[in-house]
Scaffold this motif. Structure first.
Motif, PDB file in Angstrom:
ATOM      1  N   LEU A 279       0.832  -1.204   0.000  1.00 34.01           N
ATOM      2  CA  LEU A 279       0.000   0.000   0.000  1.00 34.01           C
ATOM      3  C   LEU A 279       0.866   1.254   0.000  1.00 34.01           C
ATOM      4  N   ILE A 280       1.901   1.246   0.809  1.00 34.07           N
ATOM      5  CA  ILE A 280       2.850   2.365   0.847  1.00 34.07           C
ATOM      6  C   ILE A 280       3.497   2.560  -0.524  1.00 34.07           C
ATOM      7  N   ASP A 281       3.881   1.463  -1.147  1.00 38.00           N
ATOM      8  CA  ASP A 281       4.492   1.540  -2.475  1.00 38.00           C
ATOM      9  C   ASP A 281       3.522   2.130  -3.494  1.00 38.00           C
ATOM     10  N   LEU A 282       2.257   1.688  -3.445  1.00 40.52           N
ATOM     11  CA  LEU A 282       1.234   2.193  -4.370  1.00 40.52           C
ATOM     12  C   LEU A 282       1.089   3.707  -4.239  1.00 40.52           C
ATOM     13  N   VAL A 283       0.970   4.188  -3.005  1.00 42.24           N
ATOM     14  CA  VAL A 283       0.762   5.616  -2.776  1.00 42.24           C
ATOM     15  C   VAL A 283       2.003   6.423  -3.148  1.00 42.24           C
ATOM     16  N   GLN A 284       3.161   5.945  -2.768  1.00 43.33           N
ATOM     17  CA  GLN A 284       4.383   6.705  -3.042  1.00 43.33           C
ATOM     18  C   GLN A 284       4.655   6.822  -4.536  1.00 43.33           C
ATOM     19  N   ARG A 285       4.324   5.773  -5.285  1.00 41.40           N
ATOM     20  CA  ARG A 285       4.521   5.853  -6.737  1.00 41.40           C
ATOM     21  C   ARG A 285       3.633   6.935  -7.347  1.00 41.40           C
ATOM     22  N   HIS A 286       2.396   7.009  -6.869  1.00 42.99           N
ATOM     23  CA  HIS A 286       1.480   7.990  -7.443  1.00 42.99           C
ATOM     24  C   HIS A 286       1.605   9.368  -6.798  1.00 42.99           C
ATOM     25  N   ALA A 287       2.212   9.423  -5.618  1.00 47.80           N
ATOM     26  CA  ALA A 287       2.450  10.732  -4.996  1.00 47.80           C
ATOM     27  C   ALA A 287       3.379  11.575  -5.853  1.00 47.80           C
ATOM     28  N   ARG A 288       4.260  10.928  -6.575  1.00 41.67           N
ATOM     29  CA  ARG A 288       5.173  11.663  -7.459  1.00 41.67           C
ATOM     30  C   ARG A 288       4.420  12.344  -8.598  1.00 41.67           C
ATOM     31  N   GLN A 289       3.184  11.891  -8.846  1.00 35.98           N
ATOM     32  CA  GLN A 289       2.354  12.503  -9.887  1.00 35.98           C
ATOM     33  C   GLN A 289       1.299  13.447  -9.295  1.00 35.98           C
ATOM     34  N   GLY A 290       1.323  13.608  -7.969  1.00 39.66           N
ATOM     35  CA  GLY A 290       0.417  14.570  -7.357  1.00 39.66           C
ATOM     36  C   GLY A 290      -0.638  14.004  -6.436  1.00 39.66           C
ATOM     37  N   LEU A 291      -0.613  12.702  -6.164  1.00 36.07           N
ATOM     38  CA  LEU A 291      -1.607  12.106  -5.278  1.00 36.07           C
ATOM     39  C   LEU A 291      -1.349  12.534  -3.836  1.00 36.07           C
ATOM     40  N   ARG A 292      -2.396  13.025  -3.181  1.00 43.46           N
ATOM     41  CA  ARG A 292      -2.357  13.328  -1.758  1.00 43.46           C
ATOM     42  C   ARG A 292      -3.558  12.623  -1.120  1.00 43.46           C
ATOM     43  N   CYS A 293      -3.302  11.919  -0.038  1.00 53.32           N
ATOM     44  CA  CYS A 293      -4.368  11.090   0.519  1.00 53.32           C
ATOM     45  C   CYS A 293      -4.186  10.891   2.009  1.00 53.32           C
ATOM     46  N   LYS A 294      -5.250  10.401   2.633  1.00 49.64           N
ATOM     47  CA  LYS A 294      -5.164   9.887   3.992  1.00 49.64           C
ATOM     48  C   LYS A 294      -5.934   8.572   4.029  1.00 49.64           C
ATOM     49  N   PHE A 295      -5.600   7.724   4.986  1.00 51.51           N
ATOM     50  CA  PHE A 295      -6.222   6.409   5.097  1.00 51.51           C
ATOM     51  C   PHE A 295      -7.142   6.352   6.308  1.00 51.51           C
ATOM     52  N   ASN A 296      -8.278   5.709   6.112  1.00 52.91           N
ATOM     53  CA  ASN A 296      -9.221   5.439   7.183  1.00 52.91           C
ATOM     54  C   ASN A 296      -9.377   3.930   7.264  1.00 52.91           C
ATOM     55  N   LEU A 297      -8.761   3.319   8.266  1.00 52.18           N
ATOM     56  CA  LEU A 297      -8.847   1.871   8.445  1.00 52.18           C
ATOM     57  C   LEU A 297     -10.148   1.540   9.162  1.00 52.18           C
ATOM     58  N   ILE A 298     -10.916   0.615   8.588  1.00 52.24           N
ATOM     59  CA  ILE A 298     -12.262   0.322   9.085  1.00 52.24           C
ATOM     60  C   ILE A 298     -12.305  -1.097   9.642  1.00 52.24           C
ATOM     61  N   PRO A 299     -12.576  -1.270  10.920  1.00 56.06           N
ATOM     62  CA  PRO A 299     -12.779  -2.626  11.445  1.00 56.06           C
ATOM     63  C   PRO A 299     -13.962  -3.281  10.736  1.00 56.06           C
ATOM     64  N   PHE A 300     -13.751  -4.474  10.224  1.00 60.30           N
ATOM     65  CA  PHE A 300     -14.811  -5.181   9.496  1.00 60.30           C
ATOM     66  C   PHE A 300     -15.921  -5.583  10.455  1.00 60.30           C
ATOM     67  N   ASN A 301     -17.149  -5.427   9.990  1.00 62.85           N
ATOM     68  CA  ASN A 301     -18.313  -5.851  10.763  1.00 62.85           C
ATOM     69  C   ASN A 301     -18.837  -7.155  10.168  1.00 62.85           C
ATOM     70  N   PRO A 302     -18.501  -8.281  10.776  1.00 65.38           N
ATOM     71  CA  PRO A 302     -18.784  -9.587  10.160  1.00 65.38           C
ATOM     72  C   PRO A 302     -20.275  -9.859  10.004  1.00 65.38           C
ATOM     73  N   PHE A 303     -20.609 -10.587   8.942  1.00 71.11           N
ATOM     74  CA  PHE A 303     -21.943 -11.141   8.771  1.00 71.11           C
ATOM     75  C   PHE A 303     -21.758 -12.504   8.121  1.00 71.11           C
ATOM     76  N   PRO A 304     -22.607 -13.484   8.420  1.00 71.40           N
ATOM     77  CA  PRO A 304     -22.345 -14.879   8.061  1.00 71.40           C
ATOM     78  C   PRO A 304     -22.075 -15.125   6.585  1.00 71.40           C
ATOM     79  N   ALA A 305     -22.783 -14.423   5.694  1.00 78.04           N
ATOM     80  CA  ALA A 305     -22.657 -14.722   4.265  1.00 78.04           C
ATOM     81  C   ALA A 305     -21.311 -14.322   3.679  1.00 78.04           C
ATOM     82  N   SER A 306     -20.553 -13.505   4.378  1.00 79.21           N
ATOM     83  CA  SER A 306     -19.306 -12.994   3.802  1.00 79.21           C
ATOM     84  C   SER A 306     -18.192 -14.025   3.804  1.00 79.21           C
TER      85      SER A 306
END
Length: 388
Positions: A279-306
């Motif tokens: 993920l770091i590699d993905l962002v850093q490669r595109h940051a050189r082209q102008g990508l600016r971002c922040k990450f929001n890590l979301i705890p998964f909410n399980p449901f049986p079918a998943s």
């Protein structure tokens, strides 16, 4: 048959009023009554000319969505289930916090994208909501909450298009709804406080940047195409390199100087140190082209079918630390409303599936996740079909 005035942004309402032989300023008055004051009865709109009120009684109405149920979480989160006809129901969620009140709004009855970790996607897709059905969720919630807390001040400060559905696959209904939310004669929300969340409909991201740029959140969930193809099937049409380029282009018009990447933490699937490095590699490669971002890590909410499990909290924190140490702004979302199934990924409503998505997704549950050793990061993928 009369016209539902919730279907219009201010410009659309002005055109409607002109069709009744009225001046455009009457549309502004009417718009304020509907959205700022929550009025649905034309007889109560006291500063409108009596002749106009008579025309409106014959030609128009304001149609709230029928409320099926309301559930209130121990943490104050409220979930509403609305009837949108033909056996379909949608959900909206209000999340109160000390410094804001956020409403999560649905854009479709169901969802056709079919992300593996989303209960809405497992339910399938019935239809797009109209502009009026999108706005009716905000109209109801804002004025219900004002009555509840006994205030004339705005209660909802933030709107996130993160409920049921992929907003950018319902673009023609979405944009007028956004304009009504932003309009000073409507809800007067800041562009920075209205967020469209997308799984990555690249052409519509580009259109939104010109038509109605608001804050953008992208459901990322994987650092490379082979894994994201399985988690977010739309990736097969719009792979990561194209998505990153669309995000870079959007930033030139966005009210915020970053894109939020949502990342649902799935035990043993996308939560290993190697995934964070990719993920770091993905962002850093595109940051050189102008990508600016922040990450929001979301705890998964399980449901049986998943067939998926939530990452342990220690692993989520370690993942966040790895991103932070690489210079990426990273937060871990606090789970709200999970005791009433109102947390992220849990909204399911009740829809008549036209896509047979459950049978198709069941076939994917036994798939083997692609190992990191089999993935090449240096070149973008070129195996996608031509776009329409």
């Amino acid at each position: 048959m009369t016209t539902n005035l919730l279907e219009f942004d201010l410009e659309g309402l002005a055109v409607f009023c002109e069709g009744l032989g009225e001046k455009r300023f009457r549309a502004t008055q009417l718009f304020r009554w509907i959205h700022q004051r929550g009025a649905a009865d034309f007889e109560h709109m006291s500063d409108l000319a009596k002749s106009l009120r008579q025309k409106l009684l014959s030609h128009a109405h304001v149609a709230p969505l029928p409320l099926i149920s309301q559930h209130i979480s121990a943490d104050g989160t409220i979930k509403w289930l609305f009837d949108v006809g033909d056996g379909n129901a949608i959900e909206s969620v209000f999340i109160p916090e000390d410094d804001r009140g956020t409403l999560c709004i649905s854009s479709q009855a169901g969802c056709a994208v079919g992300c593996r970790f989303c209960s809405t996607g497992h339910q399938g897709f019935s239809r797009n909501l109209t502009t009026g059905e999108i706005l009716a969720q905000l109209w109801f919630a804002e004025h219900f909450l004002r009555q509840h807390v006994k205030t004339d001040e705005r209660v909802i400060s933030n709107v996130v298009m993160m409920g049921m559905g992929e907003p950018l696959q319902n673009y023609s209904a979405l944009v007028p709804a956004l304009r009504a939310m932003l309009d000073d004669h409507g809800y007067g929300l800041s562009r920075r406080r209205v967020t469209v969340s997308t799984s990555g409909v690249v052409p519509m991201i580009e259109r939104l940047s010109g038509d109605c740029p608001v804050a953008l959140a992208v459901s990322l969930h994987a650092p490379f195409d082979a894994l994201r193809d399985n988690l977010v099937p739309l990736n097969r049409k719009y792979p990561l390199d194209e998505l990153m380029q669309a995000c870079i282009g959007y930033l030139a018009h966005a009210p915020r100087d970053f894109i939020t990447f949502e990342y649902c933490m799935l035990d043993g699937v996308n939560d290993q140190p190697e995934h964070a490095s990719a993920l770091i590699d993905l962002v850093q490669r595109h940051a050189r082209q102008g990508l600016r971002c922040k990450f929001n890590l979301i705890p998964f909410n399980p449901f049986p079918a998943s067939g998926l499990l939530r990452s342990p909290q220690t692993r989520v924190q370690a993942f966040a630390k790895q991103l932070q140490e690489a210079g990426l702004v990273t937060t871990v979302r606090k789970t709200r409303g999970d005791d009433i199934d109102a947390a992220c990924g849990q909204l399911a409503g009740d829809v008549k599936d036209r896509t047979q998505v459950q049978s198709r997704m069941a076939e994917q549950r036994t798939l083997n996740w692609v190992p990191l050793s089999a993935v090449t990061f240096s070149e973008p993928r070129h195996d996608t079909k031509p776009k329409n």
